[in-house]
Design a protein around this motif. Sequence first.
Motif, PDB file in Angstrom:
ATOM      1  N   LEU A  50       0.834  -1.212   0.000  1.00 40.38           N
ATOM      2  CA  LEU A  50       0.000   0.000   0.000  1.00 40.38           C
ATOM      3  C   LEU A  50       0.863   1.254   0.000  1.00 40.38           C
ATOM      4  O   LEU A  50       0.505   2.283  -0.575  1.00 40.38           O
ATOM      5  N   GLY A  51       2.032   1.138   0.638  1.00 41.26           N
ATOM      6  CA  GLY A  51       2.948   2.282   0.728  1.00 41.26           C
ATOM      7  C   GLY A  51       3.364   2.810  -0.637  1.00 41.26           C
ATOM      8  O   GLY A  51       3.708   3.985  -0.783  1.00 41.26           O
ATOM      9  N   PHE A  53       1.540   3.539  -2.961  1.00 46.71           N
ATOM     10  CA  PHE A  53       0.508   4.427  -3.509  1.00 46.71           C
ATOM     11  C   PHE A  53       0.224   5.635  -2.611  1.00 46.71           C
ATOM     12  O   PHE A  53      -0.770   6.319  -2.790  1.00 46.71           O
ATOM     13  N   THR A  54       1.099   5.850  -1.639  1.00 52.63           N
ATOM     14  CA  THR A  54       0.809   6.945  -0.708  1.00 52.63           C
ATOM     15  C   THR A  54       1.745   8.145  -0.884  1.00 52.63           C
ATOM     16  O   THR A  54       1.455   9.213  -0.374  1.00 52.63           O
ATOM     17  N   ASN A  55       2.856   7.946  -1.614  1.00 50.55           N
ATOM     18  CA  ASN A  55       3.792   9.064  -1.779  1.00 50.55           C
ATOM     19  C   ASN A  55       3.518   9.845  -3.052  1.00 50.55           C
ATOM     20  O   ASN A  55       4.422  10.254  -3.755  1.00 50.55           O
ATOM     21  N   THR A  56       2.245  10.011  -3.376  1.00 49.81           N
ATOM     22  CA  THR A  56       1.904  10.718  -4.614  1.00 49.81           C
ATOM     23  C   THR A  56       1.089  11.956  -4.247  1.00 49.81           C
ATOM     24  O   THR A  56       0.569  12.055  -3.137  1.00 49.81           O
ATOM     25  N   LYS A  59      -4.334  11.468  -3.563  1.00 48.20           N
ATOM     26  CA  LYS A  59      -4.685  10.378  -2.641  1.00 48.20           C
ATOM     27  C   LYS A  59      -5.482   9.321  -3.393  1.00 48.20           C
ATOM     28  O   LYS A  59      -6.365   9.658  -4.185  1.00 48.20           O
ATOM     29  N   ALA A  82      -4.798   1.297   6.270  1.00 51.33           N
ATOM     30  CA  ALA A  82      -5.020   2.100   5.053  1.00 51.33           C
ATOM     31  C   ALA A  82      -5.554   3.478   5.421  1.00 51.33           C
ATOM     32  O   ALA A  82      -5.154   4.493   4.837  1.00 51.33           O
ATOM     33  N   ASN A  83      -6.438   3.527   6.400  1.00 51.53           N
ATOM     34  CA  ASN A  83      -6.962   4.834   6.842  1.00 51.53           C
ATOM     35  C   ASN A  83      -5.852   5.698   7.420  1.00 51.53           C
ATOM     36  O   ASN A  83      -5.761   6.895   7.128  1.00 51.53           O
ATOM     37  N   MET A  85      -2.816   5.558   6.631  1.00 49.16           N
ATOM     38  CA  MET A  85      -1.887   5.931   5.556  1.00 49.16           C
ATOM     39  C   MET A  85      -2.476   7.027   4.668  1.00 49.16           C
ATOM     40  O   MET A  85      -1.808   7.510   3.756  1.00 49.16           O
ATOM     41  N   GLY A  86      -3.729   7.371   4.885  1.00 55.18           N
ATOM     42  CA  GLY A  86      -4.299   8.522   4.176  1.00 55.18           C
ATOM     43  C   GLY A  86      -4.963   8.228   2.859  1.00 55.18           C
ATOM     44  O   GLY A  86      -5.041   9.120   1.998  1.00 55.18           O
ATOM     45  N   PHE A  87      -5.429   7.009   2.642  1.00 54.15           N
ATOM     46  CA  PHE A  87      -6.161   6.742   1.392  1.00 54.15           C
ATOM     47  C   PHE A  87      -7.431   7.588   1.357  1.00 54.15           C
ATOM     48  O   PHE A  87      -8.045   7.869   2.393  1.00 54.15           O
TER      49      PHE A  87
END
Length: 334
Positions: A50-51, A53-56, A59, A82-83, A85-87
Amino acid sequence: MNKTVSFSKHSVNVFFHILTRCNLTCRHCYINPSQHGNEILPLETIINWLGAFTNTNQKANLIFLGGEPTLHPELGHAIKAANQMGFASVTIDTNGYLFCDILSKITPKDVNFISFSLDGATRKTNDLIRGSGCYDTCVSGIKQAVQLGFNTSLIFTVSNENIHELRLMPSLIKNLGIDRFFIQVIGMRGKSAKPQKDRLQVDRNTWLSLIPAVADQAADLGITVTYPKVFLNDSDVFECAGRVADNYFIFPNGRVYRCPLCEDYPLHSLEFINNRLTKRGKITEHDLFALDIAEGCVMNKLIQPDNLSYDKDGTPEYKVACCLLKEEVPAVKK
Ligand code: SF4
Ligand code: SF4
């Protein structure tokens, strides 16, 4: 008014198959363990992947699927991670069996939607496709989720085996208290790609005469509906989501596709190697996205050409849209 959703060009969508195991054996199951793996991904791996997809800047929307994702004993932890991590949103796609007591492990605040699959308005039709006892279990799961305050949606995969019951779906959905209705077209992949006694995909005339009408019927009852466009009009411009959108379909063996129609083949353009999302060399689905053909979608022509039609000169009578191009019919407010 209907709105064509151009593959959510401005969003990133991550469809994460965290396992391929399932308790059901639906006739049209698209999961293909020889291509997608048999692993149940450990929680640590899920979080690692999942990580990616979070450095973009954008969101991502995250959809947990399987197999049956609630068979994963740590789905609740994955959702909470996931929550954190800011999805942008988190959804579970389930067959309704809601294993591992998932509804007691999460709250309505943890997920934007729980999406249930039902392929018939009656027990008889649904269970013929999805297996005995499935209708009652799924309906009971929906009722529990609605009662606990979860937002729910329903996915109905249209085929020649159940299209006769599509008109019954809006009132059933309304009575169950479901918020959104996703009409899906059956894709010729996984089990459906194997030789069939009868054709599964409905023809163009049936699709065009029935699907928009049922969507309007549901919208009139206060339900927002999404359905694939499938057949383009002369005035519609063809676009391939693989070129212009940001969708990722992740499987437990590490394969990451940008196009669901490619999932039966080792054509994935990305792959997790040592937990790093890595681009693959030629030839991948990416090379197919670059082809311009008169029929529209290249993969459609390769794997499900039966839905194409040509005139006497061999010119296609219409283009087939990208399978990710959807029409959205908003709920009518009264
Ligand atoms: S519930 Fe989904 S994963 Fe399970 S058999 Fe049916 S289609 Fe396949
Ligand atoms: S379904 Fe067709 S048009 Fe859509 S991403 Fe795949 S190849 Fe491209």
